[in-house]
Enzyme design. Structure first.
Site, PDB file in Angstrom:
ATOM      1  N   ARG A  51      30.183  47.532  52.901  1.00  0.00           N
ATOM      2  CA  ARG A  51      29.772  46.129  52.844  1.00  0.00           C
ATOM      3  C   ARG A  51      28.936  45.805  54.082  1.00  0.00           C
ATOM      4  O   ARG A  51      29.391  45.999  55.210  1.00  0.00           O
ATOM      5  CB  ARG A  51      31.003  45.219  52.763  1.00  0.00           C
ATOM      6  CG  ARG A  51      30.683  43.740  52.757  1.00  0.00           C
ATOM      7  CD  ARG A  51      31.895  42.907  52.341  1.00  0.00           C
ATOM      8  NE  ARG A  51      32.246  43.148  50.947  1.00  0.00           N
ATOM      9  CZ  ARG A  51      33.147  42.453  50.268  1.00  0.00           C
ATOM     10  NH1 ARG A  51      33.808  41.470  50.869  1.00  0.00           N
ATOM     11  NH2 ARG A  51      33.407  42.713  49.003  1.00  0.00           N
ATOM     12  N   LYS A  75      43.627  49.967  43.737  1.00  0.00           N
ATOM     13  CA  LYS A  75      42.678  50.023  42.625  1.00  0.00           C
ATOM     14  C   LYS A  75      42.595  51.440  42.066  1.00  0.00           C
ATOM     15  O   LYS A  75      42.653  51.645  40.853  1.00  0.00           O
ATOM     16  CB  LYS A  75      41.289  49.566  43.081  1.00  0.00           C
ATOM     17  CG  LYS A  75      40.249  49.573  41.953  1.00  0.00           C
ATOM     18  CD  LYS A  75      38.859  49.267  42.463  1.00  0.00           C
ATOM     19  CE  LYS A  75      38.716  47.871  42.966  1.00  0.00           C
ATOM     20  NZ  LYS A  75      37.293  47.517  43.236  1.00  0.00           N
ATOM     21  N   LYS A  87      37.325  51.815  52.954  1.00  0.00           N
ATOM     22  CA  LYS A  87      36.240  50.838  52.909  1.00  0.00           C
ATOM     23  C   LYS A  87      35.506  50.874  54.237  1.00  0.00           C
ATOM     24  O   LYS A  87      36.059  51.315  55.256  1.00  0.00           O
ATOM     25  CB  LYS A  87      36.786  49.419  52.675  1.00  0.00           C
ATOM     26  CG  LYS A  87      35.797  48.470  52.016  1.00  0.00           C
ATOM     27  CD  LYS A  87      35.640  48.745  50.530  1.00  0.00           C
ATOM     28  CE  LYS A  87      34.755  47.723  49.858  1.00  0.00           C
ATOM     29  NZ  LYS A  87      34.685  47.909  48.396  1.00  0.00           N
ATOM     30  N   ASP A 122      28.407  48.270  47.999  1.00  0.00           N
ATOM     31  CA  ASP A 122      29.193  47.040  48.007  1.00  0.00           C
ATOM     32  C   ASP A 122      28.221  45.896  48.302  1.00  0.00           C
ATOM     33  O   ASP A 122      26.992  46.081  48.246  1.00  0.00           O
ATOM     34  CB  ASP A 122      30.313  47.109  49.050  1.00  0.00           C
ATOM     35  CG  ASP A 122      31.415  46.098  48.784  1.00  0.00           C
ATOM     36  OD1 ASP A 122      31.351  44.986  49.356  1.00  0.00           O
ATOM     37  OD2 ASP A 122      32.329  46.394  47.992  1.00  0.00           O
ATOM     38  N   SER A 153      26.395  50.746  39.933  1.00  0.00           N
ATOM     39  CA  SER A 153      27.681  50.620  39.232  1.00  0.00           C
ATOM     40  C   SER A 153      27.920  49.217  38.675  1.00  0.00           C
ATOM     41  O   SER A 153      28.979  48.967  38.095  1.00  0.00           O
ATOM     42  CB  SER A 153      28.829  50.988  40.183  1.00  0.00           C
ATOM     43  OG  SER A 153      28.860  50.098  41.286  1.00  0.00           O
ATOM     44  N   THR A 157      31.017  48.081  36.193  1.00  0.00           N
ATOM     45  CA  THR A 157      31.986  47.143  36.780  1.00  0.00           C
ATOM     46  C   THR A 157      32.133  45.932  35.879  1.00  0.00           C
ATOM     47  O   THR A 157      33.244  45.483  35.574  1.00  0.00           O
ATOM     48  CB  THR A 157      31.540  46.709  38.186  1.00  0.00           C
ATOM     49  OG1 THR A 157      31.429  47.858  39.024  1.00  0.00           O
ATOM     50  CG2 THR A 157      32.547  45.743  38.792  1.00  0.00           C
ATOM     51  N   ALA A 244      32.049  36.493  43.017  1.00  0.00           N
ATOM     52  CA  ALA A 244      31.357  36.478  44.305  1.00  0.00           C
ATOM     53  C   ALA A 244      32.304  37.057  45.358  1.00  0.00           C
ATOM     54  O   ALA A 244      33.003  38.026  45.093  1.00  0.00           O
ATOM     55  CB  ALA A 244      30.922  35.054  44.642  1.00  0.00           C
ATOM     56  N   ALA A 265      35.313  39.773  38.835  1.00  0.00           N
ATOM     57  CA  ALA A 265      34.984  41.010  39.546  1.00  0.00           C
ATOM     58  C   ALA A 265      35.230  40.943  41.043  1.00  0.00           C
ATOM     59  O   ALA A 265      35.244  41.977  41.709  1.00  0.00           O
ATOM     60  CB  ALA A 265      33.520  41.366  39.292  1.00  0.00           C
ATOM     61  N   ALA A 266      35.404  39.756  41.605  1.00  0.00           N
ATOM     62  CA  ALA A 266      35.551  39.631  43.055  1.00  0.00           C
ATOM     63  C   ALA A 266      36.801  40.348  43.537  1.00  0.00           C
ATOM     64  O   ALA A 266      37.830  40.374  42.844  1.00  0.00           O
ATOM     65  CB  ALA A 266      35.610  38.154  43.457  1.00  0.00           C
TER      66      ALA A 266
END
Length: 356
Positions: A51, A75, A87, A122, A153, A157, A244, A265-266
């Site tokens: 990110r 996940k 991450k 991301d 993706s 997603t 978002a 999806a957030a």
């Protein structure tokens, strides 16, 4: 979470399953400032996106990367793939700070972890960035097809969220059909835009909100029937789809929701775990975000094992069955769907023998 707490305290506040490794990366030449968090490698190498975001300060960046990496462990476990959770965050405005040199420096930091962490895309990073990163490290997935990857993706997603939404609709209204349901999509970015396409094709009525006016205009030009709203969270919709940034579901916003189903999806949609109880008290079903948005993870895992696109898409479609099972178990046990999904993930994690 206490923003003044250190790494160890923050990790334990999230879960008794503490982070294995947190690495702070800085490169003076390119201006890179990044944090890579590996939460678990119990099921396999830790995979999670990078990110790129203008965090207010390093404390906010640390809080985000710890939460996101912890979420990736669950996940992956819930999705049934043999990957751990990790991450990374790069601190800065991607529109101003992102350069090929900076991405190369970041990739070299990824290399120092020896494959314990595999990066992907991301918020603030895209397939082009991953192609650049891939020139400096093999520990990357989600690259463009031209670079040997499986491409963006976002589509898969969104497809996973769509199937999750159908499972949630079946639990709430007795049918998975979304035709004539009003869905409020919060966030018109890559995933939100793909989700809008799927919803319209299924006959749903769609309204969209986004802080980015350009994103709204792109949706409006492509789909004139979509209504643009300042906010969809408290709008008269059947389904609220947060797509978002996370944390939009607070006790206050839960009290204002008119939707009977929340599925989007957030990541980290609940500001606090207690919010799911607040939703349940109002008869609102929440599909856990880390289950609903696993389509992208399933795609990049398929890329790692060179699975055909048709196989990967079928794997994503099975998110429907997983969500249906989780909701059924939750209702039978009198617990939230989030707790039921956690139990499913933790059973997989606990089945792995701990090394001495």
């Amino acid at each position: 979470m206490h923003t003044d707490a250190g790494v160890f305290a923050r990790s334990h506040e999230l879960s008794p399953r503490s982070h294995e490794q947190v690495v702070f990366c800085e490169d003076d030449r390119t201006g890179l400032k990044a944090i890579i968090a590996i939460h678990s490698t119990a099921l396999g190498p830790a995979l999670g996106g990078t990110r790129f975001y203008p965090y207010a300060d390093e404390s906010a960046a640390l809080q985000d990367v710890l939460r996101l990496s912890w979420g990736m462990t669950y996940k992956a476990a819930a999705a049934g793939v043999n990957l751990g959770g990790g991450k990374a965050v790069i601190i800065g405005d991607p529109a101003l700070a992102k350069t090929e040199a900076l991405l190369g420096a970041y990739a070299r930091f990824v290399n120092t972890l020896g494959g314990r962490y595999i990066t992907a895309g991301d918020v603030g990073t895209n397939t082009g960035d991953l192609d650049v990163i891939g020139r400096h490290t093999a520990h990357v997935t989600g690259r463009s097809m031209a670079a040997g990857g499986s491409g963006d993706s976002a589509r898969l997603t969104a497809l996973g969220v769509f199937h999750s939404m159908r499972a949630g609709a079946e639990a709430v209204w007795g049918t998975p059909a979304l035709a004539n349901r009003t869905v409020g999509v919060e966030g018109a970015g890559k995933v939100g835009g793909e989700l809008v396409e799927l919803l319209l094709a299924d006959g749903a009525e769609v309204c969209v909100s986004d802080v980015n006016e350009a994103a709204l205009q792109r949706i409006s030009q492509r789909h004139p029937a979509v209504r643009l709203l300042g906010s969809v969270a408290a709008a008269p919709v059947d389904i609220y789809a947060p797509c978002a940034l996370g944390g939009t579901l607070t006790e206050d916003s839960a009290a204002a929701l008119e939707a009977k189903l929340v599925c989007g999806a957030a990541n980290n949609q609940l500001a606090h775990p207690v919010v799911e109880h607040a939703l349940g008290e109002r008869g609102i079903t929440w599909v856990p975000d880390f289950v609903a948005n696993a389509g992208g993870l399933i795609q990049v895992e398929g890329e790692l094992r060179s699975a055909p696109a048709s196989v990967v898409e079928a794997d994503v479609a099975r998110i429907y069955d997983r969500c249906r099972d989780i909701i059924t178990v939750a209702r039978g046990a009198g617990i939230g769907a989030g707790a039921a999904a956690n139990r499913f993930a933790e059973r997989r994690l606990d089945a792995i023998p701990r090394s001495n």
